[in-house]
Design a protein around this motif. Structure first.
Motif, PDB file in Angstrom:
ATOM      1  N   TYR A 187       5.870   9.364   1.167  1.00 55.36           N
ATOM      2  CA  TYR A 187       6.005   9.168   2.725  1.00 55.36           C
ATOM      3  C   TYR A 187       7.494   9.054   2.789  1.00 55.36           C
ATOM      4  CZ  TYR A 187       0.866   8.775   3.149  1.00 55.36           C
ATOM      5  OH  TYR A 187      -0.275   9.076   3.272  1.00 55.36           O
ATOM      6  N   LEU A 188       8.079   9.844   3.852  1.00 54.48           N
ATOM      7  CA  LEU A 188       9.461   9.717   4.249  1.00 54.48           C
ATOM      8  C   LEU A 188       9.426   9.672   5.757  1.00 54.48           C
ATOM      9  CD1 LEU A 188      12.458   9.757   3.722  1.00 54.48           C
ATOM     10  CD2 LEU A 188      12.163  12.334   3.605  1.00 54.48           C
ATOM     11  N   VAL A 189      10.261   8.812   6.325  1.00 57.65           N
ATOM     12  CA  VAL A 189      10.451   8.601   7.768  1.00 57.65           C
ATOM     13  C   VAL A 189      11.995   8.924   7.983  1.00 57.65           C
ATOM     14  CG1 VAL A 189      10.267   7.146   9.925  1.00 57.65           C
ATOM     15  CG2 VAL A 189       8.354   7.190   8.246  1.00 57.65           C
ATOM     16  N   GLY A 213      18.820  10.427  -4.535  1.00 61.23           N
ATOM     17  CA  GLY A 213      20.177  10.010  -4.209  1.00 61.23           C
ATOM     18  C   GLY A 213      20.738   9.716  -2.882  1.00 61.23           C
ATOM     19  N   GLY A 214      19.485   9.681  -1.902  1.00 60.01           N
ATOM     20  CA  GLY A 214      19.670   9.576  -0.559  1.00 60.01           C
ATOM     21  C   GLY A 214      19.714  10.602   0.300  1.00 60.01           C
ATOM     22  N   SER A 228      11.199   5.074   2.954  1.00 59.60           N
ATOM     23  CA  SER A 228      10.595   6.285   2.051  1.00 59.60           C
ATOM     24  C   SER A 228       9.849   5.244   0.907  1.00 59.60           C
ATOM     25  CB  SER A 228      11.390   7.019   1.341  1.00 59.60           C
ATOM     26  OG  SER A 228      12.544   6.135   0.533  1.00 59.60           O
ATOM     27  N   ASN A 229       8.699   5.679   0.363  1.00 59.36           N
ATOM     28  CA  ASN A 229       8.311   5.190  -0.820  1.00 59.36           C
ATOM     29  C   ASN A 229       8.691   5.845  -2.084  1.00 59.36           C
ATOM     30  OD1 ASN A 229       6.806   7.434  -0.642  1.00 59.36           O
ATOM     31  ND2 ASN A 229       4.878   6.719  -0.803  1.00 59.36           N
ATOM     32  N   PRO A 230       8.407   5.092  -3.252  1.00 55.83           N
ATOM     33  CA  PRO A 230       8.804   5.684  -4.618  1.00 55.83           C
ATOM     34  C   PRO A 230       8.190   7.110  -4.846  1.00 55.83           C
ATOM     35  CG  PRO A 230       8.173   3.657  -4.738  1.00 55.83           C
ATOM     36  CD  PRO A 230       7.818   3.717  -3.221  1.00 55.83           C
ATOM     37  N   ARG A 231       6.892   7.304  -4.422  1.00 53.97           N
ATOM     38  CA  ARG A 231       6.447   8.600  -4.798  1.00 53.97           C
ATOM     39  C   ARG A 231       7.193   9.825  -4.002  1.00 53.97           C
ATOM     40  NH1 ARG A 231       4.104  11.400  -8.668  1.00 53.97           N
ATOM     41  NH2 ARG A 231       2.556  12.518  -7.951  1.00 53.97           N
ATOM     42  N   ALA A 232       7.871   9.544  -2.804  1.00 48.74           N
ATOM     43  CA  ALA A 232       8.576  10.734  -2.258  1.00 48.74           C
ATOM     44  C   ALA A 232       9.716  11.044  -3.109  1.00 48.74           C
ATOM     45  CB  ALA A 232       9.141  10.080  -0.679  1.00 48.74           C
ATOM     46  N   ARG A 233      10.413   9.841  -3.598  1.00 49.06           N
ATOM     47  CA  ARG A 233      11.354  10.097  -4.496  1.00 49.06           C
ATOM     48  C   ARG A 233      11.171  10.747  -5.803  1.00 49.06           C
ATOM     49  NH1 ARG A 233      12.192   5.145  -1.892  1.00 49.06           N
ATOM     50  NH2 ARG A 233      11.560   3.813  -3.699  1.00 49.06           N
ATOM     51  N   GLU A 234      10.020  10.343  -6.419  1.00 45.51           N
ATOM     52  CA  GLU A 234       9.522  10.900  -7.597  1.00 45.51           C
ATOM     53  C   GLU A 234       9.179  12.311  -7.336  1.00 45.51           C
ATOM     54  OE1 GLU A 234       6.153   9.193  -8.718  1.00 45.51           O
ATOM     55  OE2 GLU A 234       6.881   7.039  -9.596  1.00 45.51           O
ATOM     56  N   LEU A 235       8.935  12.821  -6.105  1.00 42.99           N
ATOM     57  CA  LEU A 235       8.458  14.294  -6.002  1.00 42.99           C
ATOM     58  C   LEU A 235       9.855  15.027  -5.680  1.00 42.99           C
ATOM     59  CD1 LEU A 235       5.303  13.879  -4.058  1.00 42.99           C
ATOM     60  CD2 LEU A 235       5.565  14.724  -6.479  1.00 42.99           C
ATOM     61  N   VAL A 253       0.646  -1.042  -0.096  1.00 39.31           N
ATOM     62  CA  VAL A 253      -0.020   0.144  -0.136  1.00 39.31           C
ATOM     63  C   VAL A 253       0.744   1.209  -0.056  1.00 39.31           C
ATOM     64  CG1 VAL A 253      -1.655   1.518   1.378  1.00 39.31           C
ATOM     65  CG2 VAL A 253      -1.915  -1.023   1.075  1.00 39.31           C
ATOM     66  N   LEU A 254       1.975   1.325   0.706  1.00 35.58           N
ATOM     67  CA  LEU A 254       2.855   2.456   0.823  1.00 35.58           C
ATOM     68  C   LEU A 254       3.662   2.726  -0.580  1.00 35.58           C
ATOM     69  CD1 LEU A 254       3.919   4.544   2.747  1.00 35.58           C
ATOM     70  CD2 LEU A 254       5.841   2.703   3.245  1.00 35.58           C
ATOM     71  N   ARG A 255       3.630   1.501  -1.141  1.00 43.36           N
ATOM     72  CA  ARG A 255       4.583   1.624  -2.525  1.00 43.36           C
ATOM     73  C   ARG A 255       3.523   1.999  -3.415  1.00 43.36           C
ATOM     74  NH1 ARG A 255       5.573  -1.068  -7.204  1.00 43.36           N
ATOM     75  NH2 ARG A 255       3.838  -2.609  -6.558  1.00 43.36           N
TER      76      ARG A 255
END
Length: 398
Positions: free
Chosen positions: A54-56, A78-79, A66-73, A46-48
């Motif tokens: 979402y980022l903790v 790159g960490g 983190s989920n992929p959407r957090a990286r997309e936005l 669900v998170l994915r």
């Protein structure tokens, strides 16, 4: 056999039945249990798939989850965590209250190939809040669509206010002039005629505003049915027969196509009527307006061509905007509201199609309404029954 024997046999039969049922159902239950994801894996899935990023973070700002959407936005690239999010996380950890952050849109590598300029995020908002002493949650959303809607709403309200002021002010002045000319019947008739024209224009403007508003919030499939394209063309031309005759314009249409589309017949007829009306209004007397039907790449295309003054290239991209007029004076003299082509574009969009224009100054214009054809009905539908063709309309090659 004694009564006790019968009872024993019955009890044994029931026991055997329950055992058989248990042996048969046990593998099915095991399979079902295997098919349902474990709670932990389900939560991760669900998170994915979430459209919210979402980022903790740890109290030190280190990403824990983190989920992929957090990286997309672009919140985590790159960490590395966005600087604005880190600052907000520090404040949230101290205050214990959620902190809103407006982030600068970025173009992370994951969006480089899949995102076009029209879909790239333009407004990103993050809410940062402390979960406990060891974790800080960052929820990130793309607010681009909401921002665009709000911008359109503001422009629409501003345009409507401006457009309504003109006829309302004119009606007020004409009413005052009529009162002042009470002793002059000729002036009263003149001002009364002007009042009638302005009130008619105001009524048309309000009607089209309501129509456009309904179209923008309508369910495209609410009244969907199989529609005969030939019937739509005939009805649109019939509605404009009187206007064409008064303007000295001949409207011609190509042969019946027997094409079918799926949609709302009333809306499609209204859109095509607007195109024919627009062509008549911008054509000189003694010329033709042509209506033709073709099918290509799974779409039915209805083209309306005039031999008018044409549209300059810098205006062709704007003709479908609300209240845009290439020639404001001519539009007002013909009773135009500046919303006809915007309605055409919205009707096309509601049907999964497009509205386009080709034009050259001095050569005329061609407006094309394109909507998906009915599946498997490339010219195989039944021809629309004819209800009579107005005298100003001719069949033949458009």
């Amino acid at each position: 056999m004694s009564g006790a024997g019968y009872v024993a046999v019955a009890v044994g039969g029931c026991a055997l039945g329950w055992l058989s049922a248990w042996l048969v159902l046990r593998p099915r239950r095991a399979d079902a249990a295997r098919q349902v994801p474990a709670p932990d894996s389900l939560e991760r899935e669900v998170l994915r798939r979430s459209s919210t990023g979402y980022l903790v973070l740890s109290p030190q700002g280190r990403p824990l989850l983190s989920n992929p959407r957090a990286r997309e936005l672009g919140v985590l690239v790159g960490g590395i965590v966005d600087r604005g999010v880190l600052d907000a996380a520090e404040r949230a950890a101290v205050s214990g209250e959620p902190v809103d952050v407006e982030l600068e849109p970025v173009q992370p590598p994951s969006l480089t190939t899949a995102t076009t300029p029209s879909t790239a995020p333009t407004a990103i908002r993050a809410v940062v809040q402390s979960i406990d002493d060891e974790r800080i949650l960052v929820a990130v959303t793309d607010e681009s669509a909401a921002q665009r809607v709000e911008a359109v709403r503001r422009d629409f309200v501003a345009n409507v206010s401006h457009e309504l002021k003109t006829p309302v002010a004119a009606i007020g002045l004409l009413a005052e002039a009529t009162l002042d000319s009470a002793d002059d019947p000729e002036s009263v008739r003149h001002f009364a005629g002007r009042l009638h024209s302005e009130s008619t224009r105001l009524g048309a403007l309000v009607t089209e505003l309501i129509t456009l508003s309904r179209l923008q919030g309508a369910d495209p499939q609410a009244d969907a049915a199989v529609v005969e394209v030939d019937a739509v063309v005939d009805e649109a031309i019939r509605r404009q027969a009187a206007a064409a005759e008064a303007a000295g314009i001949t409207v011609v249409a190509d042969e019946d196509s027997m094409l079918l589309v799926r949609g709302d017949r009333a809306l499609l007829t209204m859109a095509l009527t607007n195109l024919v009306s627009n062509a008549i209004n911008y054509s000189p007397a003694g010329t033709q307006v042509s209506v033709s039907r073709t099918t290509s790449e799974g779409h039915v295309r209805i083209a309306v061509t005039d031999r008018g003054v044409g549209i300059a290239p810098e205006y062709t991209e704007r003709v479908f905007e609300r209240f845009f007029r290439v020639d404001p004076a001519r539009s007002r003299s013909t009773g135009g509201t500046g919303l006809g082509l915007a309605i055409v574009k919205q009707v096309a969009a509601n049907h999964g199609g497009t509205a386009t224009v080709w034009s050259r100054p001095g050569l005329g214009s061609t407006f094309t309404l394109s909507v998906p054809n009915y599946p498997g009905a490339d010219g195989l539908g039944a021809a629309a029954p004819s209800s009579g063709t107005p005298s100003s309309v001719h069949r033949g090659a458009a």
